[in-house]
Design a protein around this motif. Structure first.
Motif, PDB file in Angstrom:
ATOM      1  N   ILE A 231      -1.056  38.906 -41.730  1.00 58.11           N
ATOM      2  CA  ILE A 231       0.074  38.142 -41.178  1.00 58.11           C
ATOM      3  C   ILE A 231       0.888  37.520 -42.308  1.00 58.11           C
ATOM      4  O   ILE A 231       0.336  37.006 -43.278  1.00 58.11           O
ATOM      5  N   ARG A 232       2.197  37.582 -42.163  1.00 61.75           N
ATOM      6  CA  ARG A 232       3.100  36.827 -43.032  1.00 61.75           C
ATOM      7  C   ARG A 232       3.962  35.937 -42.148  1.00 61.75           C
ATOM      8  O   ARG A 232       4.639  36.418 -41.234  1.00 61.75           O
ATOM      9  N   ILE A 233       3.917  34.618 -42.339  1.00 61.09           N
ATOM     10  CA  ILE A 233       4.811  33.699 -41.633  1.00 61.09           C
ATOM     11  C   ILE A 233       5.985  33.444 -42.559  1.00 61.09           C
ATOM     12  O   ILE A 233       5.837  32.786 -43.602  1.00 61.09           O
ATOM     13  N   HIS A 234       7.133  33.996 -42.207  1.00 62.40           N
ATOM     14  CA  HIS A 234       8.292  33.994 -43.106  1.00 62.40           C
ATOM     15  C   HIS A 234       9.429  33.190 -42.486  1.00 62.40           C
ATOM     16  O   HIS A 234       9.912  33.523 -41.398  1.00 62.40           O
ATOM     17  N   SER A 235       9.831  32.123 -43.153  1.00 59.71           N
ATOM     18  CA  SER A 235      10.962  31.325 -42.677  1.00 59.71           C
ATOM     19  C   SER A 235      12.254  32.052 -43.038  1.00 59.71           C
ATOM     20  O   SER A 235      12.437  32.476 -44.181  1.00 59.71           O
ATOM     21  N   GLU A 236      13.131  32.195 -42.054  1.00 62.18           N
ATOM     22  CA  GLU A 236      14.357  32.958 -42.295  1.00 62.18           C
ATOM     23  C   GLU A 236      15.125  32.402 -43.485  1.00 62.18           C
ATOM     24  O   GLU A 236      15.139  31.197 -43.734  1.00 62.18           O
ATOM     25  N   CYS A 237      15.762  33.294 -44.225  1.00 56.67           N
ATOM     26  CA  CYS A 237      16.560  32.901 -45.389  1.00 56.67           C
ATOM     27  C   CYS A 237      17.787  33.789 -45.424  1.00 56.67           C
ATOM     28  O   CYS A 237      17.731  34.921 -45.905  1.00 56.67           O
ATOM     29  N   TYR A 238      18.886  33.305 -44.895  1.00 57.10           N
ATOM     30  CA  TYR A 238      20.115  34.094 -44.817  1.00 57.10           C
ATOM     31  C   TYR A 238      20.542  34.572 -46.201  1.00 57.10           C
ATOM     32  O   TYR A 238      20.897  35.738 -46.389  1.00 57.10           O
ATOM     33  N   THR A 239      20.485  33.665 -47.160  1.00 53.64           N
ATOM     34  CA  THR A 239      20.972  34.011 -48.496  1.00 53.64           C
ATOM     35  C   THR A 239      20.052  35.007 -49.198  1.00 53.64           C
ATOM     36  O   THR A 239      20.518  35.938 -49.848  1.00 53.64           O
ATOM     37  N   GLY A 240      18.744  34.828 -49.054  1.00 54.49           N
ATOM     38  CA  GLY A 240      17.809  35.712 -49.737  1.00 54.49           C
ATOM     39  C   GLY A 240      17.516  36.987 -48.989  1.00 54.49           C
ATOM     40  O   GLY A 240      17.542  38.088 -49.559  1.00 54.49           O
TER      41      GLY A 240
END
Length: 389
Positions: A231-240
């Motif tokens: 599992i990867r819990i990834h917080s959205e990052c518009y710029t990245g």
């Protein structure tokens, strides 16, 4: 069929829940509106310090039955020079000779261009600061959830009047709505989406019951739910993630996680709508401006009045439950994320490192992650010249 206005009003009020009230007052604050917040027998007029304009400010002052105050976090108050406790505390600033839009903006937003203007100078020497009560705590939490700066204009309201045309909510409803919003998700759509690094991929969309931003589960392959799932819990990052920003390692972590899962055979990326460690895209851009002025990632967030990390993992935990995941191998460099999931009764059987090479733009960012936020990096490799590739 025509329903009398009075009857319609009664119906709408009867069906109103904490979540619907929360959604409505957030919309009102974001468009420069004024709301009424009740706590027991008391009531307060509230307006967002970020969005208040001259017209709204004039209306607010006409409504005030007491001395207006600016409500800010302990983190922000400390950075304005007040001797206060910083962590998870809210304070009210009183005693202004006059409250103007310029004054509000300068107090609330350290990234405002006004800080570079001597014409906008202000003196807080005669301003008094007191610890905020239930309403102050609730409206600051409300502002954060709305993606606004954690600062509001507040004043007592005359409770003897009628407020039929005003959006109102109680402090208890704010807390109840925030609690429900982060813990009640439902699956609203899913589809097969072949990706460059994993053709066998499905995306499942989850929506919170308050109608807020959706979270996504990117399911690579066919995870075995009877075994620990990668599992990867990834917080959205518009710029990245979308633009390929070099200021962070988010894009590499997202695509790298999908590629690793494809190689391993399966896995799930929980793509959470928690931009900028939970402060939102606009506030992240403000933090970037402060970083360009010499602040590191942590101090920039604190300067804005936020905590170092505002993310909440209750939504991620519910997504795992709805997907039938019981045990996880967590792809992260952040031990605090492991601790957060464990505290919410998720069985983390293994932490899997997820490190990518630094560049001259994100070296300082990664060093701060390791030295101040506890991420597990080789700091020796990062503590060289931050401008070195």
């Amino acid at each position: 069929m025509n329903i009398p206005a009075a009857t319609l009003s009664e119906i709408l009020r009867a069906e109103s829940t904490a979540l619907t009230r929360l959604d409505r007052v957030i919309s009102e604050l974001r468009r420069s509106g004024i709301i009424l917040v009740r706590a027991g027998q008391e009531a307060y007029w509230i307006s967002s310090a970020e969005t208040v304009n001259e017209t709204a400010l004039e209306t607010f002052m006409q409504l005030a039955s007491g001395e207006p105050s600016l409500v800010i976090t302990g983190q922000r108050a400390s950075r304005l020079g007040f001797d206060v406790e910083r962590d998870a505390t809210v304070y009210c600033l009183h005693g202004f000779d006059v409250i103007t839009q310029t004054l509000i903006e300068r107090i609330a937003d350290p990234a405002s261009p006004l800080w570079a203007s001597e014409a906008a100078a202000f003196d807080l020497e005669d301003v008094t600061v007191t610890r905020g009560g239930k309403v102050a705590q609730a409206v600051i939490a409300l502002s954060k959830h709305a993606g606004l700066l954690p600062a509001v204009l507040a004043t007592k309201a005359d409770t003897s009047g009628s407020f039929d045309s005003v959006l109102e909510i109680s402090s208890e409803e704010i807390w109840q709505g925030l609690h429900e919003a982060t813990r009640q998700l439902q699956v609203v759509a899913q589809a097969r989406v072949p990706l460059e690094d994993s053709e066998n991929t499905r995306i499942v969309a989850f929506r919170p019951l308050d109608g807020g931003s959706e979270h996504l589960a990117i399911i690579v392959g066919e995870p075995d739910l009877n075994a620990p799932v990668l599992i990867r819990i990834h917080s959205e990052c518009y710029t990245g993630d979308l633009l390929g920003s070099l200021r962070c390692d988010c894009g590499h972590q997202l695509r790298g996680a999908i590629a690793l899962m494809a190689t391993a055979g399966s896995g799930i990326v929980l793509y959470m709508a928690q931009e900028g460690r939970g402060i939102g895209l606009i506030n992240k851009l403000r933090a970037y401006k402060l970083q360009d002025q010499g602040r590191d990632t942590v101090d920039a967030n604190l300067d804005l009045g936020f905590e170092e990390d505002e993310r909440d993992y209750h939504g991620a935990v519910q997504m795992l439950k709805l997907l039938g995941v019981k045990q996880v191998r967590l792809l992260t460099n952040n031990p605090r994320k492991v601790d957060s999931l464990t505290s919410l009764d998720v069985e983390v059987v293994e932490r899997v490192a997820h490190i990518f090479p630094a560049n001259r733009h994100n070296r300082g960012y990664l060093y701060t992650k390791g030295s101040r936020s506890g991420h597990l990096f080789n700091l020796t490799e990062l503590e060289t010249d931050p401008h070195k590739a």
